[in-house]
Design a protein around this motif. Sequence first.
Motif, mmCIF file in Angstrom:
data_model
loop_
_atom_site.group_PDB
_atom_site.id
_atom_site.type_symbol
_atom_site.label_atom_id
_atom_site.label_comp_id
_atom_site.label_asym_id
_atom_site.label_seq_id
_atom_site.Cartn_x
_atom_site.Cartn_y
_atom_site.Cartn_z
ATOM 1 N N GLN A 5 125.674 53.894 29.763
ATOM 2 C CA GLN A 5 126.219 55.124 30.341
ATOM 3 C C GLN A 5 127.648 55.358 29.861
ATOM 4 O OE1 GLN A 5 125.700 54.248 34.524
ATOM 5 N NE2 GLN A 5 123.771 55.379 34.625
ATOM 6 N N ILE A 6 128.438 54.300 29.870
ATOM 7 C CA ILE A 6 129.816 54.428 29.403
ATOM 8 C C ILE A 6 129.846 54.745 27.915
ATOM 9 C CG2 ILE A 6 131.943 53.142 28.974
ATOM 10 C CD1 ILE A 6 131.668 51.846 31.640
ATOM 11 N N LEU A 7 128.981 54.110 27.145
ATOM 12 C CA LEU A 7 128.966 54.359 25.702
ATOM 13 C C LEU A 7 128.632 55.816 25.399
ATOM 14 C CD1 LEU A 7 129.217 53.298 22.842
ATOM 15 C CD2 LEU A 7 126.803 52.648 22.935
ATOM 16 N N GLU A 12 130.711 61.068 23.431
ATOM 17 C CA GLU A 12 130.902 62.498 23.676
ATOM 18 C C GLU A 12 132.373 62.891 23.622
ATOM 19 O OE1 GLU A 12 129.065 63.191 27.424
ATOM 20 O OE2 GLU A 12 127.019 63.249 26.614
ATOM 21 N N ILE A 13 133.233 62.125 24.303
ATOM 22 C CA ILE A 13 134.632 62.550 24.382
ATOM 23 C C ILE A 13 135.373 62.299 23.066
ATOM 24 C CG2 ILE A 13 134.696 62.270 26.876
ATOM 25 C CD1 ILE A 13 136.346 59.729 26.504
ATOM 26 N N VAL A 14 134.972 61.285 22.309
ATOM 27 C CA VAL A 14 135.608 61.055 21.008
ATOM 28 C C VAL A 14 135.255 62.181 20.045
ATOM 29 C CG1 VAL A 14 135.573 59.580 18.965
ATOM 30 C CG2 VAL A 14 135.899 58.571 21.216
ATOM 31 N N LYS A 15 134.013 62.620 20.058
ATOM 32 C CA LYS A 15 133.628 63.751 19.215
ATOM 33 C C LYS A 15 134.403 65.006 19.614
ATOM 34 C CE LYS A 15 128.919 62.499 17.820
ATOM 35 N NZ LYS A 15 127.485 62.890 17.932
ATOM 36 N N GLU A 16 134.537 65.230 20.909
ATOM 37 C CA GLU A 16 135.293 66.387 21.381
ATOM 38 C C GLU A 16 136.760 66.281 20.964
ATOM 39 O OE1 GLU A 16 134.732 66.622 25.572
ATOM 40 O OE2 GLU A 16 132.581 67.017 25.437
ATOM 41 N N ALA A 17 137.317 65.087 21.065
ATOM 42 C CA ALA A 17 138.722 64.885 20.706
ATOM 43 C C ALA A 17 138.968 65.144 19.229
ATOM 44 C CB ALA A 17 139.154 63.469 21.074
ATOM 45 N N SER A 18 137.993 64.832 18.392
ATOM 46 C CA SER A 18 138.177 65.021 16.949
ATOM 47 C C SER A 18 138.350 66.491 16.586
ATOM 48 C CB SER A 18 136.992 64.433 16.186
ATOM 49 O OG SER A 18 135.807 65.187 16.400
ATOM 50 N N ALA A 19 137.877 67.382 17.449
ATOM 51 C CA ALA A 19 138.031 68.815 17.189
ATOM 52 C C ALA A 19 139.486 69.264 17.303
ATOM 53 C CB ALA A 19 137.158 69.615 18.153
ATOM 54 N N LEU A 20 140.330 68.426 17.902
ATOM 55 C CA LEU A 20 141.749 68.751 18.023
ATOM 56 C C LEU A 20 142.512 68.508 16.725
ATOM 57 C CD1 LEU A 20 142.474 67.104 21.505
ATOM 58 C CD2 LEU A 20 142.066 69.526 21.038
ATOM 59 N N ALA A 54 138.833 61.999 35.014
ATOM 60 C CA ALA A 54 137.898 62.857 35.736
ATOM 61 C C ALA A 54 136.574 62.149 36.002
ATOM 62 C CB ALA A 54 137.654 64.141 34.947
ATOM 63 N N GLN A 55 136.146 61.305 35.061
ATOM 64 C CA GLN A 55 134.844 60.644 35.175
ATOM 65 C C GLN A 55 134.936 59.274 35.839
ATOM 66 O OE1 GLN A 55 132.129 62.249 34.202
ATOM 67 N NE2 GLN A 55 130.599 60.652 34.541
ATOM 68 N N TYR A 56 136.010 58.546 35.546
ATOM 69 C CA TYR A 56 136.181 57.184 36.057
ATOM 70 C C TYR A 56 137.593 57.029 36.628
ATOM 71 C CZ TYR A 56 131.998 56.347 33.244
ATOM 72 O OH TYR A 56 130.739 56.404 32.698
ATOM 73 N N PRO A 57 137.872 57.647 37.764
ATOM 74 C CA PRO A 57 139.242 57.656 38.299
ATOM 75 C C PRO A 57 139.764 56.284 38.715
ATOM 76 C CG PRO A 57 137.685 58.571 39.887
ATOM 77 C CD PRO A 57 136.937 58.419 38.600
ATOM 78 N N LEU A 118 130.457 57.561 12.472
ATOM 79 C CA LEU A 118 130.615 57.267 13.890
ATOM 80 C C LEU A 118 130.018 55.893 14.172
ATOM 81 C CD1 LEU A 118 131.402 58.287 16.771
ATOM 82 C CD2 LEU A 118 129.035 59.088 16.966
ATOM 83 N N TYR A 119 130.886 54.938 14.465
ATOM 84 C CA TYR A 119 130.475 53.584 14.814
ATOM 85 C C TYR A 119 130.525 53.446 16.333
ATOM 86 C CZ TYR A 119 131.524 52.443 9.905
ATOM 87 O OH TYR A 119 131.564 52.411 8.536
ATOM 88 N N TYR A 120 129.517 52.826 16.897
ATOM 89 C CA TYR A 120 129.550 52.582 18.334
ATOM 90 C C TYR A 120 128.690 51.369 18.659
ATOM 91 C CZ TYR A 120 125.255 55.425 18.062
ATOM 92 O OH TYR A 120 124.033 55.944 17.718
ATOM 93 N N ALA A 121 128.979 50.770 19.805
ATOM 94 C CA ALA A 121 128.274 49.540 20.159
ATOM 95 C C ALA A 121 128.303 49.318 21.654
ATOM 96 C CB ALA A 121 128.900 48.343 19.443
ATOM 97 N N ASP A 122 127.241 48.701 22.139
ATOM 98 C CA ASP A 122 127.197 48.121 23.472
ATOM 99 C C ASP A 122 126.324 46.874 23.376
ATOM 100 O OD1 ASP A 122 124.592 49.041 23.373
ATOM 101 O OD2 ASP A 122 124.801 50.452 25.032
ATOM 102 N N LYS A 123 125.827 46.394 24.484
ATOM 103 C CA LYS A 123 125.083 45.137 24.461
ATOM 104 C C LYS A 123 123.752 45.242 23.724
ATOM 105 C CE LYS A 123 127.319 43.394 28.620
ATOM 106 N NZ LYS A 123 127.187 42.953 30.029
#
Length: 235
Positions: A5-7, A12-20, A54-57, A118-123
Motif C-alpha cells: 500500500q505504501i509502495l 504515485e506521488i513521485v510521478k506527480e512530483a516529477s511534473a514539477l 495528508a495520507q500518513y499524518p 522507475l525503480y521501486y521495491a517492497d518485500k
Amino acid sequence: MKSEQILKFLVEIVKEASALVTDKFEVSQKGDAFDLITNLDVEIEEFLIKKINAQYPDFRIVSEEKNSNHSVTENCFIIDPIDGTINFTNNLPLWGIQIACVINSEAAVIYLPKMNELYYADKSGAYLNGIKIATNVVPIKNTLYSIDGTNNLPIMEKMRPYSSGRRNLGAVCVSMAFVSCGRLHGALFRSDKPWDYLPGLCIAKMAGATICDEPGFHGAAMNEEFLNILKEANK
C-alpha cells in the motif's frame, strides 16, 4: 501498514512530483561550492511532504532540505527531492527523485525522469518499469563499481587489483539503481546522510544485493565477497 500500500502511494506521488521539473530554475549554494540547491529541490520536497502528511499524518519525515535534523525512526519517510543536483543543473540525465519508508514497511522508489526509469521495491522484490530485476553476478575481475563521496583516490587505488573499472556517477540513487538492475556490480557511499543512500539500499536489497549500512560506509554489491572487498578498501 502493508508495504504494498505504501509502495503504491510512493510511486504515485513521485510521478506527480516529477511534473514539477522544468528547464527553468534558480541555483544557489547551501554550504560549500559543491553543495548546490535549486528552487525545484525545495518545491518538490514541499510537494512530497504535503502529500505524505495528508495520507500518513503520524509518520515522521526526514528530508534533505526541510527536515535534515530529524532522525530515522519507525514509521518514517526519507525524501531526497533531487539526488544529483550538480548533474541536474548541468543537464546531465544522471539524477533522480527518491523516497523510502524503510523501517517497518521497507518500500522505496527511485525515479530517473530523464532516463524514463522507475525503480521501486517492497518485500515482493525490486522492479524497473514494472519488470522484476535482480543483481548481476560476475567474476570479481570483471566487476564494475561506483563510488560517491569525497577523498576517494585511496579507495580507488586499493580496488585496482580487483575490478575492471569504476565510475563516479554523481548521484547515489543512480549508482544504487544500477546495482539493482545489474549494470553495476557494486556501489559505495561514504557520507552518512540517510536521504542519499537509504532508498537505494532498500531497492538493492530487494533485488538481491548484499548491503552494508554502517557509519562512513553504505554499500551494495552483487555478493558478500565483493562487498567485503569494497569494505576493506574503505578502511
